[in-house]
Design a protein around this motif. Structure first.
Motif, PDB file in Angstrom:
ATOM      1  N   ARG B  39     -27.786 -63.705  60.563  1.00  0.00           N
ATOM      2  CA  ARG B  39     -28.388 -63.958  59.599  1.00  0.00           C
ATOM      3  C   ARG B  39     -27.373 -64.686  58.517  1.00  0.00           C
ATOM      4  NH1 ARG B  39     -30.821 -59.707  61.654  1.00  0.00           N
ATOM      5  NH2 ARG B  39     -32.969 -59.498  60.949  1.00  0.00           N
ATOM      6  N   THR B  40     -28.140 -65.331  57.514  1.00  0.00           N
ATOM      7  CA  THR B  40     -27.151 -65.887  56.457  1.00  0.00           C
ATOM      8  C   THR B  40     -28.360 -66.082  55.337  1.00  0.00           C
ATOM      9  OG1 THR B  40     -25.864 -67.550  55.799  1.00  0.00           O
ATOM     10  CG2 THR B  40     -27.580 -68.462  57.197  1.00  0.00           C
ATOM     11  N   LEU B  41     -27.759 -66.484  54.117  1.00  0.00           N
ATOM     12  CA  LEU B  41     -28.749 -66.742  53.053  1.00  0.00           C
ATOM     13  C   LEU B  41     -28.829 -68.222  52.826  1.00  0.00           C
ATOM     14  CD1 LEU B  41     -27.532 -64.513  49.966  1.00  0.00           C
ATOM     15  CD2 LEU B  41     -29.651 -64.355  51.299  1.00  0.00           C
ATOM     16  N   THR B  42     -30.233 -68.606  52.707  1.00  0.00           N
ATOM     17  CA  THR B  42     -30.326 -69.998  52.328  1.00  0.00           C
ATOM     18  C   THR B  42     -31.034 -69.899  51.011  1.00  0.00           C
ATOM     19  OG1 THR B  42     -31.760 -71.814  53.078  1.00  0.00           O
ATOM     20  CG2 THR B  42     -32.750 -69.768  53.240  1.00  0.00           C
ATOM     21  N   HIS B  43     -31.158 -71.347  50.288  1.00  0.00           N
ATOM     22  CA  HIS B  43     -31.246 -71.415  48.813  1.00  0.00           C
ATOM     23  C   HIS B  43     -32.116 -72.603  48.730  1.00  0.00           C
ATOM     24  CE1 HIS B  43     -27.823 -74.005  48.590  1.00  0.00           C
ATOM     25  NE2 HIS B  43     -28.313 -74.182  47.272  1.00  0.00           N
ATOM     26  N   SER B  44     -32.895 -72.673  47.332  1.00  0.00           N
ATOM     27  CA  SER B  44     -33.306 -74.058  46.872  1.00  0.00           C
ATOM     28  C   SER B  44     -33.298 -73.983  45.634  1.00  0.00           C
ATOM     29  CB  SER B  44     -34.784 -74.087  47.652  1.00  0.00           C
ATOM     30  OG  SER B  44     -35.504 -75.201  47.250  1.00  0.00           O
ATOM     31  N   VAL B  45     -32.876 -74.879  44.806  1.00  0.00           N
ATOM     32  CA  VAL B  45     -32.815 -75.006  43.463  1.00  0.00           C
ATOM     33  C   VAL B  45     -34.141 -75.595  43.051  1.00  0.00           C
ATOM     34  CG1 VAL B  45     -31.377 -75.788  41.512  1.00  0.00           C
ATOM     35  CG2 VAL B  45     -30.306 -75.047  43.890  1.00  0.00           C
ATOM     36  N   HIS B  46     -34.673 -75.009  41.786  1.00  0.00           N
ATOM     37  CA  HIS B  46     -35.764 -75.515  41.317  1.00  0.00           C
ATOM     38  C   HIS B  46     -35.510 -76.929  40.665  1.00  0.00           C
ATOM     39  CE1 HIS B  46     -39.179 -75.745  38.537  1.00  0.00           C
ATOM     40  NE2 HIS B  46     -39.895 -74.741  39.077  1.00  0.00           N
ATOM     41  N   PRO B  47     -36.686 -77.945  40.738  1.00  0.00           N
ATOM     42  CA  PRO B  47     -36.179 -79.224  40.218  1.00  0.00           C
ATOM     43  C   PRO B  47     -36.105 -79.316  38.636  1.00  0.00           C
ATOM     44  CG  PRO B  47     -38.421 -79.010  41.079  1.00  0.00           C
ATOM     45  CD  PRO B  47     -37.712 -77.915  41.501  1.00  0.00           C
TER      46      PRO B  47
END
Lengths: 360, 663
Positions: B39-47
């Protein structure tokens, strides 16, 4: 430019409507109520109260109060969360408001007043009126209440899916929908209890007979200009007069007595999209409109006989730089009060004393 | 005084912000276990906004794992964290100051070089009013750490802005106006001292002059009053103390005299020449000097606590630098007293030198951020000043750099900063505003009114990422593009709207958008879709859709569909001759797509076979030419339609014959 009084409320106000007085039709209420709807981060319906200017004493002590402690224009009484942005509000009675939301639903809220002076807003029922063909919800852009006095008045709404929907206020589940246009319908109104008129983004005004709503009764277009309409309003008594607002800032006044040859007059009062238009409730020779250019305009039009008394009065506030989204003129007071809501998070108000009335 | 290194002007590190995810993703302390289970964390930044979406992800895809892993509830959560968001409480302040900012830009546009200082002064005062309003609102709010820190920020901003206004705007008028009265006003408004509560306490606990004279707090209080220039209050206090029994006769006498002198302090007036004012002031000052000498010699002979306290007051008021430094608590106090009592007609140019002298007496490391900012401002060290402003609040640095640009003093900063300071700070503020949904339009105005190429391109990128939730929002976005002349962005928005409507089945509206941007391939595809629907259903329902498209579009396919619809209407109405002409013009004009031509030819069969002669000889020959041209195109299609084509050919031949006979 005349100036508007401004009250910041930290909400983007996109719908506003005066409530009919609680004591029936008597004008003896000392407090007036109105409902505002907000969008963007906080989607709520808020009930406000403001003092009735007809009852203000002439030897006001308030005139001497310095600006820092001036009283607010309106006080918050109750609020409730709203599902989706509020695009339009209608107030058929003093204890019911109907809203059109960005999820395509028509919702009815009850307003309760307790004896101890508290008030509350609560959702009674909601129905999805507008959806696109692929299932996505379509924004319900405007609402209008049928101008009858019967208990079973209907409410009509129009949406971005090109449909009009209407239902009796008391039985929302008996909703009927009809697809009538291929572009966005931006405004709907009832010139007569049996007739609906819509304005579309393609620059057309379409009339429908309530009894056969799927068929277009008449279509009016100005072929010399490519207008896009943003709103429509019907004259309170002359059902052949309609006013529409365009995306370039013109307010058009239509006379549709002759359906084959409607006449239209354009008043270029604004510089940007006219979001809402309406005939003034106490003086139908005036059309009030609000626009993206952060101002309200009161246009005096009269029929051809008397051209000299035409004119436009613009209202704006220095601290209000963003679009005025909606407005309502209070039909229940002698003093004309206009309230409006803007994207700057402000509540705007203008009061003008009625010019001719007998003092009693 | 610790100076900032040059590298700090170039790059500023944003303060690091840390947030705990709660409820947590794994039980406390079990991170290595969790991580070992793929397991790990993934992320996405809002434009647009500063928010990040986080979720649990696997290091390897599940399919590649040897043993299957159980999926827990925490694995299916998505967290959305906002970083550096704009709090709602600031909304009225943001909107009001946005109005002032926009007004300043339009004033500067209108007047060009002949800017009146009054206009800028008025706008500056409006900014300050907005800050003070916010402070009042915060004082009414419920106490919390957030409210307290906001309160500090706004009071700091007001102090800084007020001093900036005094130093650069109020005294900029070109008249030889003294900065001293404004400085004292600023000092006493933003850093009020001594506290009125202290004075009330002292007077309240001492019912008569004797008790007052013996109150140990009274002399420091009077000294501080004198330091701040509250001479009338000083005089009042002294007159109350003077009749005390506890005082010696000399002290009592001097107290009364000092009170009188304090009341005589000369105040400048606008119609007095500086020469005459200077004369009066020098006389007053020399009176105080002689008072000090006399009192000093009296103190040499006998010790008198009250008398020495009085001497201290006199020393302050005659401008003795040592006494002032002793009595003053902060450098602002000391600078104020020095200005007021030794150089009352000092102009703004004197400030840096005087301030330097005062500041050297204080320990720079003890300074708060506000102190540093004000010190930099007073010493006219503008680049440092701007950087400190930014540390107080992004709003402050953006609007200060804007004001400085309009006054014309930003150039000194340009030589030091690597980026254009006004643009950098205004864009940063705009991006901050974008984190709040309701402030997008305000943010766009900040980008737009910045008026540089960089801000224009940044604005273009942000505007096309605006979510277009409703038709009205789309209209507002398009208006912004129009206003700031972002033509490319406007086209992209139209394309986006066209695609959105196409997906939703609103084909007429979609065509209208694509026609606006001259995207003929998209229009062609939609028209083909309409045609296919017609063929599938057999009912020509696309009529109203086409009508709503701009009549002047001129696109081939749209014209084809329109004319075909007209053909259908004429046919239904029985106007065969006209119908025939329309059909022929479609075929001759070659606006129909290739795959539609066979259908058109089939449509012509009833007209060919009909009772009246619709097509003349030439027309029939045209039809036959069209038929021939399509037979040679595509193998399969020709084969399928051979039956219909044969019927068509027969009908053509018969009509041809008929036409020769009839003509």
């Amino acid at each position: 430019m005349n100036s508007l009084q401004v009250q910041p409320v930290a909400r983007k106000i996109t719908g506003i409507r005066w409530l009919p007085p609680r004591a029936g039709n008597a004008y003896t209420d000392t407090d007036l109520y109105f409902v505002s709807g907000s969008s963007a981060k906080h989607k709520e319906l808020v009930l406000w109260t403001t003092a009735n200017p007809d009852f203000q004493q002439t030897n006001d002590d308030n005139n001497n109060v310095d600006a820092e402690t001036s009283s607010p224009l309106a006080t918050l009484v109750a609020k409730v969360k709203h599902d989706g942005d509020v695009h339009d509000i209608a107030a058929p009675a003093s204890d019911i408001v109907a809203t059109a939301s960005s999820f395509g639903t028509i919702s009815i809220y009850n307003i309760g007043h307790t004896d101890s002076g508290d008030s509350s807003l609560s959702l009674r029922e909601a129905v999805t009126a507008h959806k696109f063909a692929n299932g996505e919800p379509a924004v319900a852009t405007s609402l209008s209440v049928q101008p009858t006095n019967s208990a079973d008045a209907e409410i009509a709404s129009c949406g971005e899916d090109g449909r009009i929907a209407y239902a009796p206020i008391s039985r929302l589940d008996a909703l009927q929908r009809h697809e009538v246009d291929s572009t966005v319908i931006t405004g709907v109104c009832w010139p007569m209890p049996t007739q609906l008129a819509i304005a579309t983004r393609a620059g057309q005004v379409k009339l429908f007979d309530r009894r056969a709503p799927a068929e277009v009764q008449a279509v009016f277009v100005d072929p010399s200009n490519t207008y896009e309409f943003e709103c429509i309003a019907a004259h309170p008594s002359q059902s052949f007069r309609l006013a529409t607002g365009t995306d370039t800032g013109a307010v058009l006044l239509w006379d549709i007595r002759n359906p084959k040859k409607p006449t239209m007059e354009a008043f270029n009062v604004h510089e940007s999209n006219v979001w809402s238009v309406g005939f003034h409730s106490s003086d139908a020779a005036k059309i009030v409109s609000c626009s993206e250019d952060a101002s309200l305009a009161v246009t005096q039009w009269v029929s051809d006989s008397d051209r000299q008394s035409r004119g436009v009065r613009h209202l704006s506030g220095f601290f209000n730089t963003l679009s005025v989204n909606c407005f309502d003129v209070c039909p229940f007071t002698r003093t004309s009060i206009i309230i409006a809501g803007s994207d700057s998070g402000n509540l705007l108000m203008e009061k003008t004393a009625a010019s001719d009335f007998a003092i009693y | 005084m610790a100076r900032l290194g040059t590298d700090k002007f170039v790059v500023e590190r944003e303060k690091e912000v840390a947030t705990r995810l709660s409820p947590g993703v794994f039980p406390a302390g079990r991170q290595s276990e969790w991580s070992a289970q793929n397991r790990t964390l993934t992320h996405s930044v809002h434009p647009l906004t500063n928010s990040v979406a986080l979720g649990v992800a696997g290091k390897l895809p599940r399919e590649l794992l040897k043993t299957d892993v159980r999926v827990y509830e925490q694995d299916q959560r998505v967290y959305v964290c906002g970083l550096g968001t704009m709090p709602d409480e600031r909304l009225p302040f943001v909107n009001d100051t946005h109005a002032v900012f926009a007004a300043i830009q339009s004033i500067m546009d209108a007047r060009g070089d002949h800017v009146g200082v009054d206009a800028l002064l008025r706008m500056s005062a409006l900014y300050r009013e907005a800050m003070l309003r916010q402070v009042r609102v915060l004082q009414d709010a419920r106490d919390s750490e957030f409210v307290r820190s906001e309160n500090d920020v706004f009071q700091a901003m007001h102090a800084v802005w007020h001093l900036l206004e005094i130093v650069y705007v109020t005294t900029n008028a070109g008249l030889s106006a003294s900065v001293v009265p404004y400085y004292m006003e600023w000092l006493n408004f933003n850093f009020p001292a001594p506290a009125a509560a202290d004075g009330e306490r002292i007077l309240g606990s001492s019912p008569d002059a004797n008790a007052l004279a013996q109150n140990s707090d009274v002399w420091p209080y009077v000294q501080k009053l004198a330091l701040r220039g509250h001479v009338t209050t000083v005089a009042n206090m002294l007159e109350r103390i003077a009749p005390a029994q506890a005082l010696s006769a000399a002290a009592s006498r001097w107290a009364r005299e000092l009170a009188q002198t304090a009341r005589d302090m000369p105040l400048g007036s606008s119609d007095e020449t500086s020469g005459s004012f200077n004369g009066r002031w020098r006389r007053w000052n020399s009176g105080l000097q002689s008072m000090a000498t006399n009192m000093g010699s009296m103190l040499d002979k006998a010790d008198d606590a009250a008398l020495s306290a009085l001497l201290c007051v006199v020393d302050v008021m005659r401008g003795d630098a040592d006494t002032i430094s002793r009595v003053g608590e902060t450098w602002q106090d000391v600078l104020g007293a020095v200005l007021l009592y030794s150089e009352p007609t000092a102009q703004t140019e004197r400030l840096p030198a005087l301030a330097q002298l005062v500041l050297e007496q204080f320990e720079a490391d003890d300074f708060t951020l506000v102190d540093r900012t004000l010190a930099a401002l007073v010493r006219h060290e503008l680049p440092e000043f701007l950087v400190y402003c930014n540390q107080i609040d992004a709003w402050l640095s953006a609007h200060v750099s804007d004001l400085m640009e309009h006054i014309g003093i930003l150039d000194s900063c340009r030589r030091v900063f690597k980026v254009e300071p006004r643009e950098h700070y205004l864009v940063a503020l705009g991006e901050r505003y974008l984190t709040h949904e309701g402030l997008w339009r305000v943010a766009m105005d900040y980008f737009g009114l910045c008026r540089t190429r960089v801000s224009q391109s940044i604005m273009g990128e942000y505007i096309v990422r605006m979510p277009l939730e409703s038709d009205r929002k789309a209209q507002q976005v398009l208006r912004v593009c129009e206003r700031y002349k972002l033509t490319e962005a406007s086209e992209r928005v139209h394309r986006q709207l066209g695609r959105q409507k196409w997906q939703r089945g609103r084909l007429g509206a979609a065509i209208a958008h694509f026609v606006r941007v001259n995207d003929s391939s998209a229009v062609g595809q939609i028209c083909d879709q309409l045609w296919a629907e017609y063929l599938a259903s057999g009912l020509l329902t696309y009529g109203p859709i086409i009508d709503s498209v701009l009549a002047s579009s001129g696109h081939d396919r749209v014209r084809f569909l329109t004319q075909y619809r007209d053909f259908h209407e004429c046919y239904k109405a029985g106007e065969f001759a006209r119908a025939g002409k329309l059909l022929l013009s479609i075929l001759v004009g070659e606006i129909a797509p290739i795959h539609a031509v066979p259908d058109l030819l089939v449509d012509s069969i009833p007209l060919l076979e009909g009772d009246a002669l619709v097509f003349g000889a030439d027309d029939t020959l045209e039809l036959m030419r069209c038929a021939e041209s399509i037979v040679f195109v595509g193998g399969e299609e020709g084969g399928v339609e051979r039956d219909e084509l044969s019927i068509f050919s027969v009908a053509c031949a018969r009509n041809l014959a008929r036409s020769y006979v009839m003509q």
